[in-house]
Write an enzyme that holds these catalytic residues in place. Structure first.
Site, PDB file in Angstrom:
ATOM      1  N   ASP A 134      11.792  20.899 -31.330  1.00 46.56           N
ATOM      2  CA  ASP A 134      11.378  21.959 -30.082  1.00 46.56           C
ATOM      3  C   ASP A 134      11.739  21.375 -28.842  1.00 46.56           C
ATOM      4  O   ASP A 134      11.125  20.521 -28.532  1.00 46.56           O
ATOM      5  CB  ASP A 134      10.067  22.386 -30.234  1.00 46.56           C
ATOM      6  CG  ASP A 134       9.686  23.460 -29.239  1.00 46.56           C
ATOM      7  OD1 ASP A 134      10.243  23.926 -28.612  1.00 46.56           O
ATOM      8  OD2 ASP A 134       8.572  23.894 -29.215  1.00 46.56           O
ATOM      9  N   ASP A 175      14.883  26.560 -24.541  1.00 47.60           N
ATOM     10  CA  ASP A 175      13.848  26.626 -25.524  1.00 47.60           C
ATOM     11  C   ASP A 175      14.170  26.886 -26.759  1.00 47.60           C
ATOM     12  O   ASP A 175      14.527  28.101 -27.315  1.00 47.60           O
ATOM     13  CB  ASP A 175      12.624  27.634 -24.919  1.00 47.60           C
ATOM     14  CG  ASP A 175      11.420  27.455 -26.096  1.00 47.60           C
ATOM     15  OD1 ASP A 175      11.366  26.451 -26.814  1.00 47.60           O
ATOM     16  OD2 ASP A 175      10.631  28.267 -25.709  1.00 47.60           O
TER      17      ASP A 175
END
Ligand SMILES: *[C@@H]1O[C@H](CO)[C@@H](O)[C@H](O)[C@H]1NC(C)=O
Ligand SMILES: *[C@@H]1O[C@H](CO)[C@@H](O)[C@H](O)[C@H]1NC(C)=O
Ligand SMILES: *[C@@H]1O[C@H](CO)[C@@H](O)[C@H](O)[C@H]1NC(C)=O
Ligand SMILES: *[C@@H]1O[C@H](CO)[C@@H](O)[C@H](O)[C@H]1NC(C)=O
Ligand SMILES: *[C@@H]1O[C@H](CO)[C@@H](O)[C@H](O)[C@H]1NC(C)=O
Ligand SMILES: *[C@@H]1O[C@H](CO)[C@@H](O)[C@H](O)[C@H]1NC(C)=O
Ligand SMILES: *[C@@H]1O[C@H](CO)[C@@H](O)[C@H](O)[C@H]1NC(C)=O
Ligand SMILES: *[C@@H]1O[C@H](CO)[C@@H](O)[C@H](O)[C@H]1NC(C)=O
Ligand SMILES: *[C@@H]1O[C@H](CO)[C@@H](O)[C@H](O)[C@H]1NC(C)=O
Ligand SMILES: *[C@@H]1O[C@H](CO)[C@@H](O)[C@H](O)[C@H]1NC(C)=O
Length: 433
Positions: A287, A78
């Site tokens: 992201d 992440d």
């Protein structure tokens, strides 16, 4: 102001400090790891608080071992969050866990340790002291759920190299497993620019990855990737701001969007719509933990109109105002179930400063599973409206990073990307069998 922006505000104020490096010894070696895309059964996977309670099915995961003797864990990669964590509550059913009691190298971090006092400042909630004088961390999520546990350190092993003393959260409560019961992941690997993120701890000058579009595979490279066979990358600078702003995530990978094109037509919008305003709203983040791409309302609406205009002749629009895919994607089409491939679609190009990212072909539409109208399937445009999610940012998700070499160059503060055939790149690195 909603709960999300309040948490966001807290995170920003906490991050107002001068940065000190607490890094481990610089890790000079390059590590190559197989990356997998994995479908999750559930709606949401817990991550940082300033993020949408996002619905996604696909996460990027990396498998490694932690502890002595080593235990296998699978972590979600992440780039949008800081603290890595592992589920440590071994009494939980149907969930892979890390058993800290079985690791002789496991070491909880106490409250007076500088790790607890100095390095948790970008967290949305301050770390606290538990009854045993251990550093207690609470991660809260945009959907108001939270998870708790202790900060700890242990040895991580990647591709044969032992890295001792990696700090992570060993979580023992939270993450309601109701919807996520057969999740195959043990935790999350935080890769943003915060001081406790995995990349910051390892002082990697850069990392890169590539996600294949077809076979749920990919490659993660930690360290320098200097290969002559790799396509030259297009670079765009990473944006950093010195003043904290309520809506600006300063530890995110922020780039500057300057325009959006559909085939050759640039959306008729002033560049200012892509520039963060005085509150920090309007930042563009890359992201890996979000599946699709989300744009602020004005840009989304202009893109939607133009894409609709250029596809109206050969695609039928789903005319159902009550159907909004994943709460934010309201441009969907009816596509006959018996076709073998989608028609040729106009490419969408994201024009970043100095570099363009082209999204084309099947990556533009995503089949909404289980949605059938007569003999038609429902396919939705893979760009969504941030405003429908209640977020104040542009987010470039992992779906549009497929078959791209994505490089996060921390040393030179820039992001590079180029189209590659990811399965071939993986073979060059020997991560596929
Ligand atoms: C850990 O993973 C390795 C390689 O995939 C496998 O050989 C081993 O059996 C696994 N160990 C456990 C305890 O699952
Ligand atoms: C570890 O062992 C302690 C003491 O035996 C016990 O209280 C604790 O619940 C165990 N933790 C886990 C995660 O199994
Ligand atoms: C907490 O950790 C610090 C640094 O690791 C150490 O100096 C200190 O003695 C520890 N305190 C307690 C109460 O264990
Ligand atoms: C922790 O941060 C404070 C304030 O920024 C600083 O004075 C102190 O020296 C730091 N402690 C360590 C061990 O770096
Ligand atoms: C561990 O998980 C079980 C089952 O979800 C829960 O009842 C228990 O309270 C958790 N333990 C801790 C220390 O939070
Ligand atoms: C990359 O490799 C080339 C040729 O091997 C070399 O000339 C160049 O200096 C290298 N660049 C970096 C940043 O290491
Ligand atoms: C697309 O836009 C052009 C010019 O902007 C307009 O003339 C045309 O009618 C539009 N087509 C559709 C299908 O909306
Ligand atoms: C799909 O089915 C429709 C009738 O439902 C038929 O007209 C069409 O030719 C079929 N297309 C293909 C590619 O089989
Ligand atoms: C997510 O995956 C599950 C099962 O793999 C499926 O039932 C569900 O429809 C998927 N959701 C979306 C939005 O694709
Ligand atoms: C679906 O296709 C079949 C065979 O092509 C046809 O008989 C049927 O009428 C179609 N159903 C609908 C709802 O269009």
């Amino acid at each position: 102001m909603n709960a999300i922006s309040l948490l966001f505000l807290a995170a920003v104020y906490l991050s107002f400090h001068t940065k000190t490096c607490f890094c481990l010894a610089p890790f000079s070696q390059m590590l190559v790891l197989p990356l997998k895309t994995q479908e999750l059964q559930s709606g949401s996977f817990p991550r940082s608080p300033n993020k949408l309670p996002f619905h996604h099915n696909v996460t990027l995961t990396v498998s490694l071992t932690v502890g002595t003797p080593p235990q296998n864990v699978t972590m979600v990669l992440d780039t949008g969050s800081e603290l890595s964590w592992l589920q440590c509550n071994t009494t939980r059913v149907n969930q892979p866990t890390f058993d800290s009691n079985r690791s002789t190298s496991y070491s909880p971090i106490n409250c007076s340790s500088p790790t607890c006092t100095n390095r948790t400042r970008d967290f949305s909630l301050p770390a606290s002291c538990d009854s045993k004088n251990l550093c207690h961390a609470t991660l809260s999520y945009a959907d108001a759920s939270s998870a708790e546990g202790n900060l700890a350190s242990d040895t991580f092993n990647f591709g044969g190299s032992d890295i001792p003393g990696v700090v992570f959260g060993c979580m023992d409560s939270g993450f309601s497993s109701n919807s996520d019961e057969d999740s195959k992941t043990t935790g999350l690997m935080g890769m943003n620019r915060g001081s406790l993120s995995f990349v910051s701890q390892m002082s990697f000058p850069k990392f890169s990855y590539c996600i294949s579009g077809f076979d749920f595979s990919g490659v993660l490279l930690l360290g320098e990737a200097n290969f002559t066979w790799l396509t030259p990358l297009n670079y765009t600078p990473l944006i950093q701001i010195s003043t904290p702003l309520p809506y600006f995530d300063r530890v995110a990978y922020t780039v500057q969007l300057e325009g959006i094109k559909v085939s050759d037509k640039v959306l008729p919008l002033p560049k200012s719509v892509y520039v963060p305003d005085h509150t920090g709203a309007g930042q563009t983040m890359v992201d890996s933990g979000t599946q699709f791409t989300f744009l602020l309302g004005p840009a989304y609406n202009a893109l939607r109109n133009e894409f609709l205009n250029q596809t109206g002749k050969f695609l039928r629009v789903l005319d159902d105002p009550n159907f909004v895919f994943q709460g934010a994607m309201d441009l969907c089409y009816l596509v006959p179930q018996n076709i073998t491939s989608l028609p040729l679609l106009p490419a969408v190009s994201l024009m970043f400063r100095d570099a363009e990212m082209k999204v084309s072909g099947d990556r533009l539409l995503y089949r909404a599973r289980g949605e059938v109208r007569g003999n038609d399937s429902v396919y939705c445009f893979t760009f969504g409206n941030s405003e429908l999610l209640g977020i104040e940012a542009y987010v470039i998700g992992n779906h549009h990073q497929q078959n791209m070499w994505m490089e996060f160059d921390l040393e030179k503060s820039r992001m590079g990307f180029a189209q590659v055939q990811c399965d071939l790149a993986g073979q060059r690195f020997g991560v596929y069998h």
